[in-house]
Design an enzyme around this catalytic site. Sequence first.
Site, PDB file in Angstrom:
ATOM      1  N   PHE A  43      -0.418 -12.658 -19.247  1.00 17.21           N
ATOM      2  CA  PHE A  43       0.239 -11.339 -19.174  1.00 17.21           C
ATOM      3  C   PHE A  43      -0.816 -10.268 -18.937  1.00 17.21           C
ATOM      4  O   PHE A  43      -0.668  -9.409 -18.072  1.00 17.21           O
ATOM      5  CB  PHE A  43       1.018 -11.057 -20.471  1.00 17.21           C
ATOM      6  CG  PHE A  43       1.757  -9.741 -20.409  1.00 17.21           C
ATOM      7  CD1 PHE A  43       3.062  -9.688 -19.959  1.00 17.21           C
ATOM      8  CD2 PHE A  43       1.132  -8.555 -20.762  1.00 17.21           C
ATOM      9  CE1 PHE A  43       3.734  -8.466 -19.864  1.00 17.21           C
ATOM     10  CE2 PHE A  43       1.789  -7.332 -20.667  1.00 17.21           C
ATOM     11  CZ  PHE A  43       3.096  -7.297 -20.218  1.00 17.21           C
ATOM     12  N   LYS A  76       5.700  -3.724 -14.539  1.00 16.23           N
ATOM     13  CA  LYS A  76       4.298  -4.022 -14.226  1.00 16.23           C
ATOM     14  C   LYS A  76       3.464  -2.797 -13.823  1.00 16.23           C
ATOM     15  O   LYS A  76       2.374  -2.932 -13.273  1.00 16.23           O
ATOM     16  CB  LYS A  76       4.150  -5.107 -13.141  1.00 16.23           C
ATOM     17  CG  LYS A  76       4.954  -6.352 -13.358  1.00 16.23           C
ATOM     18  CD  LYS A  76       4.949  -6.857 -14.764  1.00 16.23           C
ATOM     19  CE  LYS A  76       3.633  -7.515 -15.165  1.00 16.23           C
ATOM     20  NZ  LYS A  76       3.704  -7.902 -16.613  1.00 16.23           N
ATOM     21  N   ALA A  77       3.978  -1.618 -14.163  1.00 12.63           N
ATOM     22  CA  ALA A  77       3.231  -0.393 -13.835  1.00 12.63           C
ATOM     23  C   ALA A  77       2.264   0.035 -14.937  1.00 12.63           C
ATOM     24  O   ALA A  77       1.538   1.019 -14.769  1.00 12.63           O
ATOM     25  CB  ALA A  77       4.209   0.736 -13.534  1.00 12.63           C
ATOM     26  N   PHE A  96      -8.334  -2.482 -21.776  1.00 10.94           N
ATOM     27  CA  PHE A  96      -7.815  -3.779 -21.331  1.00 10.94           C
ATOM     28  C   PHE A  96      -8.415  -4.926 -22.149  1.00 10.94           C
ATOM     29  O   PHE A  96      -7.693  -5.812 -22.624  1.00 10.94           O
ATOM     30  CB  PHE A  96      -8.106  -3.975 -19.837  1.00 10.94           C
ATOM     31  CG  PHE A  96      -7.605  -5.288 -19.314  1.00 10.94           C
ATOM     32  CD1 PHE A  96      -6.249  -5.485 -19.065  1.00 10.94           C
ATOM     33  CD2 PHE A  96      -8.478  -6.342 -19.079  1.00 10.94           C
ATOM     34  CE1 PHE A  96      -5.774  -6.704 -18.597  1.00 10.94           C
ATOM     35  CE2 PHE A  96      -8.011  -7.559 -18.605  1.00 10.94           C
ATOM     36  CZ  PHE A  96      -6.657  -7.738 -18.366  1.00 10.94           C
ATOM     37  N   SER A 138       0.980  -7.579  -9.297  1.00  8.38           N
ATOM     38  CA  SER A 138       1.190  -7.857 -10.714  1.00  8.38           C
ATOM     39  C   SER A 138       2.583  -8.454 -10.940  1.00  8.38           C
ATOM     40  O   SER A 138       2.750  -9.398 -11.722  1.00  8.38           O
ATOM     41  CB  SER A 138       1.018  -6.566 -11.515  1.00  8.38           C
ATOM     42  OG  SER A 138       1.101  -6.818 -12.890  1.00  8.38           O
ATOM     43  N   HIS A 152      13.124  -0.118 -17.956  1.00  8.09           N
ATOM     44  CA  HIS A 152      12.658  -0.222 -16.568  1.00  8.09           C
ATOM     45  C   HIS A 152      13.731   0.297 -15.603  1.00  8.09           C
ATOM     46  O   HIS A 152      13.610   0.138 -14.385  1.00  8.09           O
ATOM     47  CB  HIS A 152      12.363  -1.680 -16.199  1.00  8.09           C
ATOM     48  CG  HIS A 152      11.133  -2.247 -16.837  1.00  8.09           C
ATOM     49  ND1 HIS A 152       9.965  -1.531 -16.980  1.00  8.09           N
ATOM     50  CD2 HIS A 152      10.874  -3.486 -17.350  1.00  8.09           C
ATOM     51  CE1 HIS A 152       9.061  -2.302 -17.565  1.00  8.09           C
ATOM     52  NE2 HIS A 152       9.583  -3.486 -17.803  1.00  8.09           N
TER      53      HIS A 152
HETATM   54  P1  A3P Z   1      -2.178  -6.888 -13.805  1.00  8.98           P
HETATM   55  O1  A3P Z   1      -1.186  -7.977 -13.600  1.00  8.98           O
HETATM   56  O2  A3P Z   1      -2.547  -6.208 -12.533  1.00  8.98           O
HETATM   57  O3  A3P Z   1      -3.381  -7.316 -14.573  1.00  8.98           O
HETATM   58  P2  A3P Z   1       3.531  -3.960 -17.777  1.00  8.98           P
HETATM   59  O4  A3P Z   1       3.048  -3.735 -19.157  1.00  8.98           O
HETATM   60  O5  A3P Z   1       4.271  -2.797 -17.192  1.00  8.98           O
HETATM   61  O6  A3P Z   1       4.263  -5.244 -17.659  1.00  8.98           O
HETATM   62  O7  A3P Z   1       2.244  -4.036 -16.832  1.00  8.98           O
HETATM   63  C1  A3P Z   1       1.348  -5.108 -16.921  1.00  8.98           C
HETATM   64  C2  A3P Z   1       0.130  -4.781 -16.118  1.00  8.98           C
HETATM   65  O8  A3P Z   1      -0.645  -3.791 -16.821  1.00  8.98           O
HETATM   66  C3  A3P Z   1      -0.788  -5.975 -15.928  1.00  8.98           C
HETATM   67  O9  A3P Z   1      -1.462  -5.732 -14.687  1.00  8.98           O
HETATM   68  C4  A3P Z   1      -1.697  -5.815 -17.123  1.00  8.98           C
HETATM   69  O10 A3P Z   1      -2.914  -6.516 -17.028  1.00  8.98           O
HETATM   70  C5  A3P Z   1      -1.925  -4.317 -17.092  1.00  8.98           C
HETATM   71  N1  A3P Z   1      -2.423  -3.778 -18.367  1.00  8.98           N
HETATM   72  C6  A3P Z   1      -1.960  -4.013 -19.607  1.00  8.98           C
HETATM   73  N2  A3P Z   1      -2.708  -3.380 -20.525  1.00  8.98           N
HETATM   74  C7  A3P Z   1      -3.686  -2.732 -19.849  1.00  8.98           C
HETATM   75  C8  A3P Z   1      -4.793  -1.915 -20.229  1.00  8.98           C
HETATM   76  N3  A3P Z   1      -5.051  -1.650 -21.501  1.00  8.98           N
HETATM   77  N4  A3P Z   1      -5.591  -1.431 -19.245  1.00  8.98           N
HETATM   78  C9  A3P Z   1      -5.344  -1.699 -17.950  1.00  8.98           C
HETATM   79  N5  A3P Z   1      -4.332  -2.472 -17.524  1.00  8.98           N
HETATM   80  C10 A3P Z   1      -3.500  -2.980 -18.460  1.00  8.98           C
END
Ligand code: A3P
Length: 299
Positions: free
Chosen positions: A259, A48-49, A233, A142, A112
């Site tokens: 997601f 979730k980073a 996003f 997240s 991960h």
């Molecule tokens: P949030 O739950 O805070 O919205 P991962 O891909 O490591 O699983 O991380 C998912 C997190 O990254 C989610 O955070 C998701 O919304 C965010 N994310 C995915 N694509 C993104 C983008 N293009 N810009 C900003 N955040 C993004």
Amino acid sequence: LSLTFSMTHSETDEVGGILLPKIVCDRWDQIWNFKARPDDLLIATYAKAGTTWIQEIVDMIQHDGDTEKCKRATTYLRHPFIEWVLPAPFSSDTNGLELAELMPSPRTLKTHLPVQLVPPSFWEQKCKIIYVARNAKDNLVSYYHFHRMNKNMPEPGTWEEFLEKFMAGQVLWGCWYDHVKGWWEAKENHRILYLFYEDLKEDPKREIQKVLQFLEKDLENEILDKIIYHTSFEIMKDNPMANYTFQPPAVMDHSISPFMRKGTVGDWKNHFTIAQNVKFDEDYRKKMARTSLTFRMEL
Ligand code: A3P
């Protein structure tokens, strides 16, 4: 199907003191003996980073900004998640290890794993690695919502309970604090580009240029702008090849929490109570006392 699935996959076990899905632990020998190739690129993150985000950026760079080529398959098929295995009756598409083995070079792979659990062949082959770190509070928020919507994950319990588990490092893929610090130290001796979610959010152009340089690529300004747009996003949220809506519905329930949830810096302020925040900060200071690594919790 979903019942069998959630019962088998949300079970956990440990490898080297790190909590992992049981099914990953059961195949640990195979994962540890994974054969990296010298031209592999590894994308490593704490869950979730911003994994999916950097994956899309890297894919766009590798395909010179060709959005159609980047829509050839979903994120998890484009970049095998090396330690990820799903039990039968799911297809081999969901076995990251097998997908990686079958993939022609050059490969981009995802993990991960904390640095000490990365299969040794990645170090032996001197592979390039991109690590993305996100501030603890937003990462935790997240992760909490991800546990709610993803049936592969154990039940998160209440927000309060999950917060305690996160602070204690009793969550899948282990302790956030050790993860970000471990990779931070590893970059001294290995080819690791260490990026921050907050930096990407603040100035995607600057950060994408770092990735370009690391990958020894040169792209025209126009293509760079296209990459920024395609990996924003809002655009990724609507891209079925990047937003995980292609996952079997038994796995992820986007109606509970999508997601592509918020994609912002500072959403933790909508979750932490004042008391939780004080306690978290106090504990954080202790755990992060002996590192030069710092994070921004807001922009
Ligand atoms: P949030 O739950 O805070 O919205 P991962 O891909 O490591 O699983 O991380 C998912 C997190 O990254 C989610 O955070 C998701 O919304 C965010 N994310 C995915 N694509 C993104 C983008 N293009 N810009 C900003 N955040 C993004």
